[in-house]
Design a protein around this motif. Structure first.
Motif, mmCIF file in Angstrom:
data_model
loop_
_atom_site.group_PDB
_atom_site.id
_atom_site.type_symbol
_atom_site.label_atom_id
_atom_site.label_comp_id
_atom_site.label_asym_id
_atom_site.label_seq_id
_atom_site.Cartn_x
_atom_site.Cartn_y
_atom_site.Cartn_z
ATOM 1 N N THR A 1 81.077 131.927 127.493
ATOM 2 C CA THR A 1 81.757 131.939 128.793
ATOM 3 C C THR A 1 81.020 132.833 129.783
ATOM 4 N N PHE A 2 80.398 133.900 129.280
ATOM 5 C CA PHE A 2 79.585 134.773 130.124
ATOM 6 C C PHE A 2 78.473 133.962 130.786
ATOM 7 N N ASN A 3 77.770 133.180 129.984
ATOM 8 C CA ASN A 3 76.665 132.385 130.529
ATOM 9 C C ASN A 3 77.155 131.269 131.441
ATOM 10 N N VAL A 4 78.264 130.645 131.096
ATOM 11 C CA VAL A 4 78.818 129.597 131.953
ATOM 12 C C VAL A 4 79.228 130.193 133.296
ATOM 13 N N LEU A 5 79.846 131.369 133.262
ATOM 14 C CA LEU A 5 80.268 132.038 134.491
ATOM 15 C C LEU A 5 79.081 132.271 135.427
ATOM 16 N N PHE A 6 78.000 132.853 134.904
ATOM 17 C CA PHE A 6 76.863 133.162 135.761
ATOM 18 C C PHE A 6 76.049 131.918 136.100
ATOM 19 N N LEU A 7 76.128 130.900 135.270
ATOM 20 C CA LEU A 7 75.516 129.615 135.634
ATOM 21 C C LEU A 7 76.204 129.034 136.864
ATOM 22 N N VAL A 8 77.537 129.065 136.872
ATOM 23 C CA VAL A 8 78.297 128.548 138.007
ATOM 24 C C VAL A 8 78.021 129.374 139.260
ATOM 25 N N ILE A 9 77.991 130.699 139.113
ATOM 26 C CA ILE A 9 77.736 131.564 140.274
ATOM 27 C C ILE A 9 76.333 131.326 140.824
ATOM 28 N N ALA A 10 75.344 131.262 139.924
ATOM 29 C CA ALA A 10 73.964 131.029 140.362
ATOM 30 C C ALA A 10 73.843 129.671 141.048
ATOM 31 N N GLY A 11 74.445 128.645 140.456
ATOM 32 C CA GLY A 11 74.404 127.313 141.062
ATOM 33 C C GLY A 11 75.070 127.296 142.421
ATOM 34 N N GLY A 12 76.211 127.984 142.538
ATOM 35 C CA GLY A 12 76.910 128.045 143.820
ATOM 36 C C GLY A 12 76.102 128.768 144.883
ATOM 37 N N CYS A 13 75.467 129.870 144.508
ATOM 38 C CA CYS A 13 74.642 130.618 145.466
ATOM 39 C C CYS A 13 73.440 129.785 145.914
ATOM 40 N N LEU A 14 72.816 129.079 144.972
ATOM 41 C CA LEU A 14 71.684 128.216 145.322
ATOM 42 C C LEU A 14 72.136 127.083 146.245
ATOM 43 N N TYR A 15 73.288 126.507 145.938
ATOM 44 C CA TYR A 15 73.817 125.411 146.763
ATOM 45 C C TYR A 15 74.054 125.884 148.196
ATOM 46 N N GLU A 16 74.632 127.070 148.351
ATOM 47 C CA GLU A 16 74.864 127.608 149.689
ATOM 48 C C GLU A 16 73.548 127.953 150.388
ATOM 49 N N PHE A 17 72.606 128.509 149.626
ATOM 50 C CA PHE A 17 71.311 128.869 150.206
ATOM 51 C C PHE A 17 70.611 127.637 150.769
ATOM 52 N N PHE A 18 70.579 126.571 149.984
ATOM 53 C CA PHE A 18 69.904 125.361 150.464
ATOM 54 C C PHE A 18 70.726 124.652 151.542
ATOM 55 N N GLY A 19 72.042 124.854 151.525
ATOM 56 C CA GLY A 19 72.863 124.325 152.608
ATOM 57 C C GLY A 19 72.532 124.977 153.936
ATOM 58 N N MET A 20 72.093 126.235 153.896
ATOM 59 C CA MET A 20 71.718 126.933 155.123
ATOM 60 C C MET A 20 70.293 126.622 155.565
ATOM 61 N N THR A 21 69.414 126.331 154.609
ATOM 62 C CA THR A 21 67.984 126.296 154.925
ATOM 63 C C THR A 21 67.370 124.896 154.969
ATOM 64 N N LEU A 22 67.901 123.950 154.192
ATOM 65 C CA LEU A 22 67.312 122.614 154.131
ATOM 66 C C LEU A 22 68.088 121.635 155.005
ATOM 67 N N ASP A 23 67.401 120.615 155.493
ATOM 68 C CA ASP A 23 68.095 119.533 156.193
ATOM 69 C C ASP A 23 69.073 118.869 155.231
ATOM 70 N N ARG A 24 70.204 118.401 155.749
ATOM 71 C CA ARG A 24 71.234 117.855 154.860
ATOM 72 C C ARG A 24 71.979 116.689 155.521
ATOM 73 N N HIS A 25 71.251 115.863 156.251
ATOM 74 C CA HIS A 25 71.904 114.793 157.001
ATOM 75 C C HIS A 25 71.714 113.415 156.384
ATOM 76 N N THR A 26 70.733 113.261 155.507
ATOM 77 C CA THR A 26 70.466 111.955 154.902
ATOM 78 C C THR A 26 70.538 112.058 153.386
ATOM 79 N N ARG A 27 70.483 110.903 152.744
ATOM 80 C CA ARG A 27 70.533 110.867 151.275
ATOM 81 C C ARG A 27 69.346 111.632 150.682
ATOM 82 N N ARG A 28 68.175 111.478 151.288
ATOM 83 C CA ARG A 28 67.003 112.192 150.783
ATOM 84 C C ARG A 28 67.170 113.699 150.897
ATOM 85 N N ASP A 29 67.830 114.140 151.948
ATOM 86 C CA ASP A 29 68.088 115.572 152.103
ATOM 87 C C ASP A 29 69.004 116.077 150.994
ATOM 88 N N ARG A 30 69.997 115.276 150.630
ATOM 89 C CA ARG A 30 70.911 115.681 149.555
ATOM 90 C C ARG A 30 70.189 115.711 148.211
#
Length: 278
Positions: free
Chosen positions: A28-57
């Motif tokens: 559960t420790f590893n699952v917890l930090f996997l989710v946190i790391a994934g969430g932080c990466l998702y937010e980071f790329f949401g701020m920095t990468l284009d996200r308007h087309t399928r290719r962007d996603r």
């Protein structure tokens, strides 16, 4: 008052989830930090990468996968899934660079107007977020021994430093710390946070005896210095891309990256010190 209660409710739920994830075992420790790391990466790329087309996603999902790769590799070792660690490390080292270079191949066919900007952000996400979260396992695991309370202590020190800086800055803050990046931060708040953090480090050694008093105090100083820098670095990132918060997952607190920006910056330095001790 309504906003305060919303922040408090979010904080309580968040702390309960964190404690449950860390105290219920290595998986559960590893699952917890996997989710946190994934969430932080998702937010980071949401701020920095284009996200308007399928290719962007697709690019965003690819960036998250690249960023989580070190975590998956280290977790496989920490949880004992690898029977021959030496061979596993050799193969991982050989395959890591080719996998990263597939980012260039994707951008070659993506028809993006700024392909190398996208490549740079994806690799930045790997080093800024992915690798620090992978280092959490190096702190928590030493062979078959599971030192989850050291990681929990680092989280507590980070939050105490942030809270102490906020309270001291609100009460005594007069001298701007870094007005170009964060106009509201003051030297008085930073010093107050550092003193609070070191004091809390003393009390931590009374409860968490995996390491001694001096070591907890050194970790508290590391948190006080690099936690504040991590907060400034994320403020610099948000200013450069023109956003106020990294996300809205945590009502009243912003996104996951807003909550873990200081911790992410602390981990490489704390891990280096703890591995030196071992």
């Amino acid at each position: 008052m309504q906003g305060l209660w919303r922040r408090l409710t979010t904080a309580v739920i968040f702390v309960v989830i964190m404690i449950s994830g860390m105290y219920t075992g290595p998986y559960t420790f590893n699952v917890l930090f996997l989710v946190i790391a994934g969430g932080c990466l998702y937010e980071f790329f949401g701020m920095t990468l284009d996200r308007h087309t399928r290719r962007d996603r697709v690019r965003k999902a690819f960036g998250v996968a690249v960023g989580l790769l070190p975590f998956f590799l280290v977790s496989s070792l920490s949880l004992g899934y690898v029977s021959d660690p030496a061979t596993f490390i050799q193969l991982s080292s050989l395959l890591f660079a080719p996998f990263i270079f597939t980012v260039f191949i994707y951008e070659l066919y993506s028809n993006s107007q700024e392909p190398f900007v996208n490549i740079a952000y994806i690799i930045l996400g790997l080093f800024y977020i992915g690798i620090p979260f992978a280092l959490v396992d190096f702190i928590a695991f030493d062979g078959r021994t599971f030192y989850y309370r050291i990681v929990f202590g680092l989280l507590l020190l980070t939050w105490v430093n942030d809270t102490g800086a906020y309270l001291a800055g609100s009460k005594f803050g007069r001298t701007p710390l870094f007005p170009r990046i964060s106009p509201n931060k003051t030297w008085e708040g930073t010093i107050g946070g550092a003193l609070t953090c070191v004091l809390f480090g003393y009390f931590l050694h009374l409860v968490f005896d995996e390491i001694n008093l001096i070591q907890w105090l050194v970790l508290a100083i590391i948190v006080a210095v690099f936690g504040g820098l991590g907060d400034l670095v994320e403020s610099m990132l948000k200013r450069s891309v023109g956003v106020k918060d990294s996300g809205n997952l945590l009502p009243g607190h912003g996104g996951l990256l807003d909550r873990f920006d200081a911790f992410i910056f602390v981990i490489p330095f704390a891990a280096a010190y703890i591995l030196y001790l071992r």
